[in-house]
Motif scaffolding. Sequence first.
Motif, PDB file in Angstrom:
ATOM      1  N   VAL A 123       2.279  -3.313   8.533  1.00  0.00           N
ATOM      2  CA  VAL A 123       1.821  -4.639   8.952  1.00  0.00           C
ATOM      3  C   VAL A 123       0.865  -5.191   7.892  1.00  0.00           C
ATOM      4  CG1 VAL A 123       0.482  -5.888  10.670  1.00  0.00           C
ATOM      5  CG2 VAL A 123       2.096  -4.121  11.395  1.00  0.00           C
ATOM      6  N   LEU A 124       0.013  -4.327   7.422  1.00  0.00           N
ATOM      7  CA  LEU A 124      -0.970  -4.714   6.420  1.00  0.00           C
ATOM      8  C   LEU A 124      -0.337  -5.295   5.173  1.00  0.00           C
ATOM      9  CD1 LEU A 124      -3.770  -2.020   6.386  1.00  0.00           C
ATOM     10  CD2 LEU A 124      -3.971  -4.497   6.651  1.00  0.00           C
ATOM     11  N   LYS A 125       0.764  -4.720   4.782  1.00  0.00           N
ATOM     12  CA  LYS A 125       1.404  -5.191   3.553  1.00  0.00           C
ATOM     13  C   LYS A 125       1.755  -6.670   3.667  1.00  0.00           C
ATOM     14  CE  LYS A 125       3.762  -0.968   2.120  1.00  0.00           C
ATOM     15  NZ  LYS A 125       2.585  -0.225   1.684  1.00  0.00           N
TER      16      LYS A 125
ATOM     17  N   MET B 141      -8.332  -1.579  -0.432  1.00  0.00           N
ATOM     18  CA  MET B 141      -7.212  -2.364  -0.950  1.00  0.00           C
ATOM     19  C   MET B 141      -6.100  -1.425  -1.377  1.00  0.00           C
ATOM     20  SD  MET B 141      -8.609  -5.628  -3.053  1.00  0.00           S
ATOM     21  CE  MET B 141      -9.766  -6.788  -2.340  1.00  0.00           C
ATOM     22  N   GLU B 142      -4.882  -1.934  -1.287  1.00  0.00           N
ATOM     23  CA  GLU B 142      -3.708  -1.126  -1.597  1.00  0.00           C
ATOM     24  C   GLU B 142      -2.921  -1.787  -2.729  1.00  0.00           C
ATOM     25  OE1 GLU B 142      -0.856  -1.258   1.480  1.00  0.00           O
ATOM     26  OE2 GLU B 142       0.137   0.596   0.885  1.00  0.00           O
ATOM     27  N   SER B 143      -2.576  -1.001  -3.718  1.00  0.00           N
ATOM     28  CA  SER B 143      -1.857  -1.588  -4.855  1.00  0.00           C
ATOM     29  C   SER B 143      -0.354  -1.472  -4.687  1.00  0.00           C
ATOM     30  CB  SER B 143      -2.272  -0.900  -6.147  1.00  0.00           C
ATOM     31  OG  SER B 143      -1.752   0.418  -6.169  1.00  0.00           O
ATOM     32  N   ASP B 144       0.043  -0.713  -3.671  1.00  0.00           N
ATOM     33  CA  ASP B 144       1.467  -0.555  -3.416  1.00  0.00           C
ATOM     34  C   ASP B 144       2.181   0.061  -4.616  1.00  0.00           C
ATOM     35  OD1 ASP B 144       3.258  -0.738  -1.441  1.00  0.00           O
ATOM     36  OD2 ASP B 144       3.769  -2.837  -1.728  1.00  0.00           O
ATOM     37  N   SER B 149      -0.552  -4.879 -10.778  1.00  0.00           N
ATOM     38  CA  SER B 149      -1.540  -5.597  -9.978  1.00  0.00           C
ATOM     39  C   SER B 149      -2.827  -4.804  -9.826  1.00  0.00           C
ATOM     40  CB  SER B 149      -0.965  -5.896  -8.597  1.00  0.00           C
ATOM     41  OG  SER B 149      -0.713  -4.685  -7.910  1.00  0.00           O
ATOM     42  N   GLU B 150      -2.740  -3.535 -10.150  1.00  0.00           N
ATOM     43  CA  GLU B 150      -3.870  -2.659  -9.893  1.00  0.00           C
ATOM     44  C   GLU B 150      -5.152  -3.069 -10.607  1.00  0.00           C
ATOM     45  OE1 GLU B 150      -3.585   1.372 -11.172  1.00  0.00           O
ATOM     46  OE2 GLU B 150      -3.673   2.045  -9.096  1.00  0.00           O
ATOM     47  N   HIS B 151      -5.017  -3.431 -11.847  1.00  0.00           N
ATOM     48  CA  HIS B 151      -6.192  -3.792 -12.627  1.00  0.00           C
ATOM     49  C   HIS B 151      -6.893  -5.008 -12.035  1.00  0.00           C
ATOM     50  CE1 HIS B 151      -8.315  -5.680 -16.096  1.00  0.00           C
ATOM     51  NE2 HIS B 151      -8.654  -4.425 -16.315  1.00  0.00           N
ATOM     52  N   GLU B 152      -6.098  -5.943 -11.614  1.00  0.00           N
ATOM     53  CA  GLU B 152      -6.639  -7.163 -11.023  1.00  0.00           C
ATOM     54  C   GLU B 152      -7.326  -6.859  -9.688  1.00  0.00           C
ATOM     55  OE1 GLU B 152      -4.922 -11.526  -9.624  1.00  0.00           O
ATOM     56  OE2 GLU B 152      -3.580  -9.940 -10.320  1.00  0.00           O
TER      57      GLU B 152
END
Lengths: 376, 376
Positions: A123-125, B141-144, B149-152
């Motif tokens: 859901v978070l995604k 926070m999750e970078s998936d 996107s991780e650096h940002e």
Amino acid sequence: MTENPRTSAEPDPPGDRMPKKSELPGTASASVMASASVAKKGARQRRVTITDVGTAAGVSTSTVSRVLNGTARVDPELARRVQDAVAELGYRPNAAAQGLARGEAGAIGVLVPDLSNPYFPDVLKSVSAVARSNGRRVMVMESDEDATSEHELAEDLMRCCDGVLLCSPRMNRAELVDLSLRGHPVVLVNRIVPGLSLPSVSVDFYGGMTLVCGHLTQLGHRRVAYLSGPEASWANAERIRAFDAAAAFGVDVTVIPCGHTARHGYAAADAVRDSGVTAVVAYNDLVALGAVTALEESGLRVPEDMSVIGCDDISLDDLPSSRRLTTASLARDELGRQAAQTLEALMAANGDTEPRVIPMELRVRHTSAPPAVPAH
Amino acid sequence: MTENPRTSAEPDPPGDRMPKKSELPGTASASVMASASVAKKGARQRRVTITDVGTAAGVSTSTVSRVLNGTARVDPELARRVQDAVAELGYRPNAAAQGLARGEAGAIGVLVPDLSNPYFPDVLKSVSAVARSNGRRVMVMESDEDATSEHELAEDLMRCCDGVLLCSPRMNRAELVDLSLRGHPVVLVNRIVPGLSLPSVSVDFYGGMTLVCGHLTQLGHRRVAYLSGPEASWANAERIRAFDAAAAFGVDVTVIPCGHTARHGYAAADAVRDSGVTAVVAYNDLVALGAVTALEESGLRVPEDMSVIGCDDISLDDLPSSRRLTTASLARDELGRQAAQTLEALMAANGDTEPRVIPMELRVRHTSAPPAVPAH
DNA sequence: CTGTTAGCGCATTCAC
DNA sequence: GTGAATGCGCTAACAG
């Protein structure tokens, strides 16, 4: 050792390259790295502010602010000087100051009871996706299924976010009322409280469980057990409500207190056996799989000797299991998306969103079958 | 319907009770609810500030600040008046303003690649525990698994948090260097980059996999497959490094590109069969269980025909599975605790913490056995 | 288009 | 022990 010796260890050989221009600001001037290197970690040096940038670029802070936010047109030449200065100094806007001045934090908060259940990360995604597309950060907090700390965490979230998503809140009605009175954007996910003025997005668990009961009935099951989830869970209550109604169709449901994890389901297997049912519905897929495991270990065959049905349909994507669980499914991404959109509307004062409901579907897979000894 | 008819639906019957005094401020005066009710959601009324409280209590804002923070001794009478006013008005300090004035946000940030893996929520729990005990919020926070996107995201986190925990970062070395130059407290979890001045806490995956290889060797396996995780994963590289070393003991490891989810493991099963190995080590338990599932579906028996070994030991608590996975285990709570403590020390400028390493242990359970056709 | 001026809400010096 | 004054870093009117 056959392939790919170890190249993946360091994507870049040490010192190989500097960040690309497109990745990082601060490449405009040759002195970038030098000035950056000055920033030793020992000396907690004053962070560079917008004033520093203005001074360096020879413009006022307003101009800096303008080019940074694109608030108004600025002379290209000045804009360039500002950007150079920003890069040179490694300037990053201070979030607190921005928040104070703008009157909003630029973030939304999400409170969930349990991150370990793949349900919530999913859901978070989608929540994150819509939030980011609106330029907002997402702040996640976990209550760990603790109704007591939940209210406090929610308050924390409200203090530092522009809006809050309360997922499956366990807190009592009075606490919810208290939060709703704050005049702060809050939307409820998977909890409907009559008379509460909070927008809500929830899953039609009642409908889902009704489908499950129908499926079981048509298979010939009459005596069914329900492995009950957290007491304070609205979702759990909704499921039970559905079983209540199913009684009219001749389904006799025994509620067995259980829990929300696989471990809980595992532990409840004995009680299921003893209850003399031919099928068991679990609070969620985790519980269901835990139950399947224990049931099989005790010598029962699933579904021949016992049908097991889950809820949420997390098994397909997230859980490894040789058991293809029959379960009630929902679009978790859709749930997240609608929740985030509702919150966004609320924050934009386009509120007055009416309750949204996400439907469930029955997924008949390999853990449900007719009972060994059909009723009648 | 046998038990617990539906009481769990609403912990409190509607209108049953108001929040207890101990739960909520704002019970001191009879007009509390009345004034709170004024806060309709439509009118985005100005939030009550410390000035309002001061005015209502007939004291200066400094005094309000003092009683609220316990910064200095205040006349008990005044303190009482302040607290009453706070309750009456429903005052909540503005996080941004506090952050600005204090010069710190009162929060730490945690960036993880994938919340769906129970591994990270577990680590998060203990991180949260120490953070809260230090009066700090935790922002997740999750970078998936997206290195881009991780650096940002990390930058975002740094802008609004006093310190950041980078868990298993996938970004490249240059980006990491860039972040480390900010002079902002950052600690690395499960990533060691030589020459980088960031404190780190990591798991001894090398040691863990060495134990696994030893176990396999003693069982008689010679040809082993490794289902490789994300390319940019340091942990993955460490595991591979261990297999490299194991070659000296006669273990021939074939690396099969795979991934980090059960689905990946499931999909890689064919490749494992084709490779002619007698045992397979997976990047993590999720992958391992996915592989077990597919292997068994294809008619192989585990562990008789194929040994399968995981990593992380998440199966015991979090995953439902009839397979008790042989795996390399670690204390996830300890990892989280040490990471949080290291960060805390860094923020307190008690830095210079040397790299911490969490050991792994071998857990021999039911998915490893001697090969069907022993080597030699 | 740009610089100057005010706050945003709070903590914290200072004098009293 | 208390209040008044100042500033945190930034944005948003406001004049020019």
